[in-house]
Motif scaffolding. Structure first.
Motif, short mmCIF file in Angstrom:
data_model
loop_
_atom_site.label_atom_id
_atom_site.label_comp_id
_atom_site.label_asym_id
_atom_site.label_seq_id
_atom_site.Cartn_x
_atom_site.Cartn_y
_atom_site.Cartn_z
N MET A 178 0.83 -1.21 0.00
CA MET A 178 0.00 0.00 0.00
C MET A 178 0.86 1.25 0.00
SD MET A 178 -2.93 -0.97 2.78
CE MET A 178 -3.32 0.77 2.98
N ILE A 179 1.86 1.28 0.87
CA ILE A 179 2.71 2.47 1.00
C ILE A 179 3.45 2.77 -0.29
CG2 ILE A 179 4.79 3.34 2.13
CD1 ILE A 179 3.83 1.87 4.67
N ASN A 180 3.95 1.76 -0.93
CA ASN A 180 4.80 1.95 -2.11
C ASN A 180 4.01 1.97 -3.42
OD1 ASN A 180 7.32 2.00 -0.66
ND2 ASN A 180 7.08 -0.19 -0.33
N GLY A 181 2.69 1.85 -3.35
CA GLY A 181 1.87 1.89 -4.55
C GLY A 181 2.16 0.76 -5.51
N ARG A 182 2.49 -0.39 -4.95
CA ARG A 182 2.82 -1.53 -5.80
C ARG A 182 1.56 -2.10 -6.45
NH1 ARG A 182 6.58 -3.97 -1.01
NH2 ARG A 182 8.45 -2.74 -1.39
N GLU A 183 1.78 -3.07 -7.31
CA GLU A 183 0.67 -3.67 -8.04
C GLU A 183 -0.36 -4.27 -7.09
OE1 GLU A 183 -0.03 -7.15 -11.43
OE2 GLU A 183 1.97 -6.30 -11.09
N GLY A 184 0.08 -4.76 -5.96
CA GLY A 184 -0.84 -5.37 -5.01
C GLY A 184 -1.39 -4.42 -3.97
N ALA A 185 -1.37 -3.10 -4.23
CA ALA A 185 -1.78 -2.12 -3.23
C ALA A 185 -3.24 -2.31 -2.81
CB ALA A 185 -1.57 -0.70 -3.75
N LEU A 186 -4.13 -2.52 -3.78
CA LEU A 186 -5.54 -2.71 -3.44
C LEU A 186 -5.76 -4.01 -2.68
CD1 LEU A 186 -7.35 -1.44 -6.68
CD2 LEU A 186 -7.14 -0.29 -4.47
N ASP A 187 -5.07 -5.06 -3.10
CA ASP A 187 -5.16 -6.32 -2.36
C ASP A 187 -4.61 -6.16 -0.95
OD1 ASP A 187 -6.31 -7.64 -4.50
OD2 ASP A 187 -4.39 -8.41 -5.25
N GLY A 188 -3.55 -5.37 -0.82
CA GLY A 188 -2.98 -5.12 0.50
C GLY A 188 -3.95 -4.38 1.40
N GLN A 189 -4.62 -3.38 0.84
CA GLN A 189 -5.61 -2.64 1.61
C GLN A 189 -6.75 -3.54 2.06
OE1 GLN A 189 -7.66 0.47 -0.60
NE2 GLN A 189 -7.70 1.76 1.21
N ALA A 236 -0.61 2.27 10.31
CA ALA A 236 0.05 2.96 9.19
C ALA A 236 0.95 4.08 9.69
CB ALA A 236 -1.00 3.49 8.22
N ALA A 237 0.43 4.87 10.64
CA ALA A 237 1.20 6.00 11.15
C ALA A 237 2.39 5.54 11.98
CB ALA A 237 0.29 6.90 12.00
N GLY A 238 2.31 4.35 12.56
CA GLY A 238 3.42 3.85 13.36
C GLY A 238 4.46 3.10 12.56
N HIS A 239 4.07 2.57 11.40
CA HIS A 239 4.99 1.71 10.65
C HIS A 239 5.98 2.51 9.80
CE1 HIS A 239 6.59 -1.51 8.27
NE2 HIS A 239 6.04 -1.05 7.17
N GLN A 240 5.49 3.24 8.81
CA GLN A 240 6.40 3.90 7.87
C GLN A 240 7.31 4.94 8.53
OE1 GLN A 240 6.68 3.51 4.08
NE2 GLN A 240 8.58 4.26 4.97
N PRO A 241 6.78 5.88 9.33
CA PRO A 241 7.70 6.84 9.96
C PRO A 241 8.74 6.18 10.87
CG PRO A 241 5.44 7.65 10.04
CD PRO A 241 5.37 6.22 9.60
N THR A 242 8.35 5.12 11.58
CA THR A 242 9.32 4.44 12.44
C THR A 242 10.38 3.73 11.61
OG1 THR A 242 7.58 4.11 14.10
CG2 THR A 242 9.59 2.82 14.35
N ALA A 243 9.96 3.12 10.49
CA ALA A 243 10.94 2.50 9.59
C ALA A 243 11.91 3.54 9.05
CB ALA A 243 10.22 1.80 8.44
#
Length: 409
Positions: A178-189, A236-243
């Motif tokens: 979802m974060i990276n807008g990959r092909e599987g973004a909708l499936d990920g959501q 979502a807010a805890g994952h990407q900024p912490t990474a």
């Protein structure tokens, strides 16, 4: 001959990837503490660059509201506008609630996180960090961002929220897609949403000692959808900024001689590096947004009723009117805006969780791979081309191969 008025700045493009600090300085020089900007589709907004002005905006929710229904541009926003996930209308999460309802929801989240045992949290972070490094340590080289930092935070968050360890990797893949807008973004959501509702159903039937169970047990009267939305926002807010906090801090420690001692075996500089990153290289650069409830003036600019005001966290951190490098970066000064400010800031308990995960992730990596070093020139490291979140696309490193802990047990 009159000097032409400076034009609004497009909030995008390669300069946010290469040298955003210089761009903010230019914007401050041309426009002052508040700059006109345009978003995708030539949509106008204001970016707050000044520290004092940002404090004013975030301290006055009556004038600068979080209610996106106030926006005076909705009639020109197409259904496929790329920023709709960030600046959506009538979104059910805590991000867009206002007033007493927001304060009640924030209190529920804070109470649920505050009950997390700090020793248990650190233990989960250490265990997942060791598992990830076990998969890397024999290779002698890896990408710290893609193979470590982007995998660790959500594993820990999923565990304290109530998911099983077996569900963790699938949730990480879904979130990163979802974060990276990959092909599987909708499936990920879809996977994240279905997993969250399944978790809440399971915890309603059989509560546990976890964040989801505590939020469901709260008597403030929130619906299942509200709890699910808030948990997904928190993930979502805890994952990407912490990474990105992990990646940006390790980049600083691997490229700046001031932190060489910690890489040689000490830990005294890890906290200093993490603190400096929050001032100079904060993962959350800009935040949308606030909407004015009436005409006003801010930083010398006339802001119309219903205008969108963006929070320039990175620019405010670098405001020369309120700080010097020596004063801001020593002694653990944490007056930065990296977690926001005011009633919509990141809850303090969530900040503590993020700090434990990031610090533990860095310390475990340095313990396990003590001679880790960049695999190439520092000036070849690249950032994601985003004005919103600032992080590395990759952090390739080399190290002496070592056996996995699992093999030694």
């Amino acid at each position: 001959m009159t000097t032409p008025e400076p034009q609004p700045v497009y909030l995008g493009g390669p300069r946010f990837q290469t040298d955003p600090a210089e761009l903010y300085r230019e914007m401050r020089r041309d426009h002052g503490a508040v700059a006109p900007v345009v978003l995708d589709g030539d949509v106008p907004a204001w970016l707050v660059l000044g520290y004092r002005e940002l404090h004013q905006v975030t301290s006055d929710p009556q004038l600068f509201s979080r209610d996106s229904d106030l926006w005076n541009q909705w009639d020109r926003i197409p259904a496929d506008w790329p920023l709709l996930p960030m600046i959506g209308r009538k979104q059910p999460s805590i991000l867009y609630t206002v007033g007493e309802r927001h304060r009640e929801r924030a209190a529920v989240i804070s109470a649920a996180l505050e009950a997390v045992d700090p020793f248990e949290l650190k233990g989960h972070a250490e265990r997942f960090a060791d598992e990830l490094i076990d998969q890397l340590c024999g290779k002698g080289a890896c990408d710290i961002v893609g193979e470590y930092a982007m995998l660790l935070p959500l594993r820990v968050l999923a565990r304290i929220y109530g998911f099983s360890d077996e569900q963790g990797p699938g949730l990480v893949t879904a979130m990163n897609d979802m974060i990276n807008g990959r092909e599987g973004a909708l499936d990920g959501q879809r996977h994240l949403g279905e997993s969250m509702y399944a978790l809440l159903a399971a915890k309603a039937a059989e509560p546990g000692h976890d964040v989801a169970s505590r939020m469901l047990a709260n008597t403030a009267g929130f619906t299942l959808d509200e709890v699910a939305q808030d948990l997904m926002v928190m993930m979502a807010a805890g994952h990407q900024p912490t990474a990105d906090w992990i990646g940006n801090s390790l980049r600083l420690m691997l490229t700046d001689d001031r932190f060489a001692a910690s890489l040689a075996g000490g830990r005294h500089s890890v906290g200093e590096a993490m603190n400096e990153v929050l001032w100079e290289d904060t993962p959350t650069q800009n935040v949308a947004g606030r909407w004015t409830t009436r005409d006003t003036k801010l930083g010398g600019q006339r802001i119309g009723s219903g205008d969108l005001v963006l929070l320039g966290l990175a620019a405010a951190n670098g405001d020369p009117n309120v700080r010097t490098d020596a004063g801001a970066l020593t002694g653990g000064n944490n007056a930065f805006f990296s977690f926001g400010h005011g009633e919509h800031r990141c809850p303090f308990t969530a900040q503590e969780v993020a700090e434990v995960i990031a610090r533990t992730g860095i310390e475990v990596l340095l313990d396990r791979l003590p001679d880790v070093d960049l695999a190439g020139p520092a000036d070849e490291l690249t950032r994601r081309p985003s004005p919103w979140l600032r992080g590395l696309t990759a952090l390739p490193v080399t190290f002496t191969p070592t056996p996995a802990l699992g093999a030694a047990r």
